[in-house]
Scaffold this motif. Structure first.
Motif, PDB file in Angstrom:
ATOM      1  N   THR A 258       0.882  -1.230  -0.044  1.00 12.49           N
ATOM      2  CA  THR A 258      -0.028  -0.138  -0.148  1.00 12.49           C
ATOM      3  C   THR A 258       0.985   1.248   0.080  1.00 12.49           C
ATOM      4  OG1 THR A 258      -1.806  -1.269   1.292  1.00 12.49           O
ATOM      5  CG2 THR A 258      -2.091   1.298   1.194  1.00 12.49           C
ATOM      6  N   THR A 259       1.955   1.193   0.686  1.00 13.99           N
ATOM      7  CA  THR A 259       2.676   2.332   0.939  1.00 13.99           C
ATOM      8  C   THR A 259       3.438   2.627  -0.575  1.00 13.99           C
ATOM      9  OG1 THR A 259       3.476   1.920   3.079  1.00 13.99           O
ATOM     10  CG2 THR A 259       5.129   3.072   1.950  1.00 13.99           C
ATOM     11  N   LYS A 260       3.673   1.738  -1.144  1.00 10.33           N
ATOM     12  CA  LYS A 260       4.489   1.700  -2.605  1.00 10.33           C
ATOM     13  C   LYS A 260       3.061   2.202  -3.381  1.00 10.33           C
ATOM     14  CE  LYS A 260       7.008  -0.556  -5.675  1.00 10.33           C
ATOM     15  NZ  LYS A 260       8.123  -1.733  -6.261  1.00 10.33           N
ATOM     16  N   LYS A 261       2.374   1.567  -3.755  1.00  7.31           N
ATOM     17  CA  LYS A 261       1.042   1.912  -4.583  1.00  7.31           C
ATOM     18  C   LYS A 261       0.683   3.297  -4.302  1.00  7.31           C
ATOM     19  CE  LYS A 261      -3.130   0.276  -4.650  1.00  7.31           C
ATOM     20  NZ  LYS A 261      -4.117  -0.745  -4.122  1.00  7.31           N
ATOM     21  N   GLU A 262       0.251   3.699  -3.171  1.00  6.11           N
ATOM     22  CA  GLU A 262      -0.226   4.928  -2.805  1.00  6.11           C
ATOM     23  C   GLU A 262       1.039   6.161  -2.541  1.00  6.11           C
ATOM     24  OE1 GLU A 262      -3.093   4.862   0.390  1.00  6.11           O
ATOM     25  OE2 GLU A 262      -4.204   2.977  -0.948  1.00  6.11           O
ATOM     26  N   ASN A 263       2.137   5.577  -2.824  1.00  7.11           N
ATOM     27  CA  ASN A 263       3.108   6.518  -2.589  1.00  7.11           C
ATOM     28  C   ASN A 263       3.263   7.522  -1.421  1.00  7.11           C
ATOM     29  OD1 ASN A 263       5.576   7.622  -3.754  1.00  7.11           O
ATOM     30  ND2 ASN A 263       4.843   9.394  -4.696  1.00  7.11           N
TER      31      ASN A 263
END
Length: 273
Positions: A258-263
């Motif tokens: 999620t951290t990666k996907k939502e920057n």
């Protein structure tokens, strides 16, 4: 409290006095001494507090002991409490089972740079050598000497370069290592204001990857990283990992995705609730 320290070093620990004592001896040998140690204690019994109180007189640095009740593996939470207590602008994070070589703090200090965090490595020791290392071995830095270690049963391997590399070879290995410069709980450092900007560690995360996730949010903030794993050396003492479980690892991987996907830069489950 003496003058404001140049560096705060967060050391995480949990009911592991024998190892913590060796680590504190290691910090007493540092060539650069303008630092404080902030111990992030995830609910140890009283023996740890006694050890710290007894060692204060001998320590060449200030020790801040941050403790909370034992409520299972809550390392992210105690690390956040420790971050708040740090008096310096720059923070090194390591563990209570990692003995630093005498130039460890100096190397982090030398390479620190605004807009960056530093990623170091560790050198894993087997249990027999971990037990064997005495105060004198740390004072004379024998536990970082490949010949001494192999004499005491360490197998020869490419990894031993970590301990013996210096100068050009060390720079080259830092450059060529396939390991990405991520935020590692055992050996990383960065600016307190950057860590505060992303709200510290995500406290939903238990064992496995909470350090990496913090680093991933630092990247999202625009902070870059530098590799110093062949320069900033700690030897990692052996211990069983009773708290390692697949469920917690899977949950953490989902949070990281999620951290990666939502920057994501900020966690709602960090220092500020």
């Amino acid at each position: 409290m003496h003058n404001k320290p140049e560096i705060s070093i967060i050391i995480s620990t949990y009911n592991s006095e024998e190892w913590l004592q060796k680590v504190l001896w290691g910090y007493n040998q540092q060539t650069l001494l303008n630092f404080e140690i902030v111990i992030a204690d995830d609910g140890s019994k009283n023996n740890t507090k006694e050890l710290i109180d007894n060692y204060r007189n001998e320590a060449k640095y200030d020790i801040v002991h941050v403790w909370h009740e034992d409520n299972g593996f809550q390392k992210s939470e105690i690390l956040n409490k420790a971050i708040v207590k740090c008096n310096a602008d720059y923070i090194i994070m390591s563990d209570g089972d990692c003995i630093p070589r005498k130039d460890f703090v100096a190397i982090h200090n030398k390479h620190k740079e605004k807009g960056f965090f530093l990623s170091g490595g560790y050198f894993m020791l087997p249990m027999n050598i971990s037990k064997l290392i005495s105060k004198e071995d740390i004072e004379k830095q024998k536990c970082f000497n490949v010949n001494w270690l192999t004499k005491n049963g360490l197998k020869r391997s490419f990894k031993n370069n970590k301990l013996s590399a210096s100068g050009t070879k060390e720079k080259l290995l830092n450059l060529l290592t396939p390991t990405k410069p991520t935020w590692n709980g055992h050996n990383a450092s960065g600016w307190k204001e950057d860590i505060i900007k992303i709200n510290g560690f995500d406290e939903r995360m238990q064992y496995g990857g909470q350090d990496r996730e913090l680093g991933e949010r630092l990247f999202n903030l625009g902070i870059k990283s530098k590799q110093i794993r062949y320069s900033a050396i700690v030897v990692h003492l052996d211990h069983p990992r009773g708290y390692k479980n697949q469920e917690s690892i899977d949950k953490n991987l989902a949070i990281r995705a999620t951290t990666k996907k939502e920057n994501k830069v900020w966690t709602n489950f960090g220092i500020k609730k």
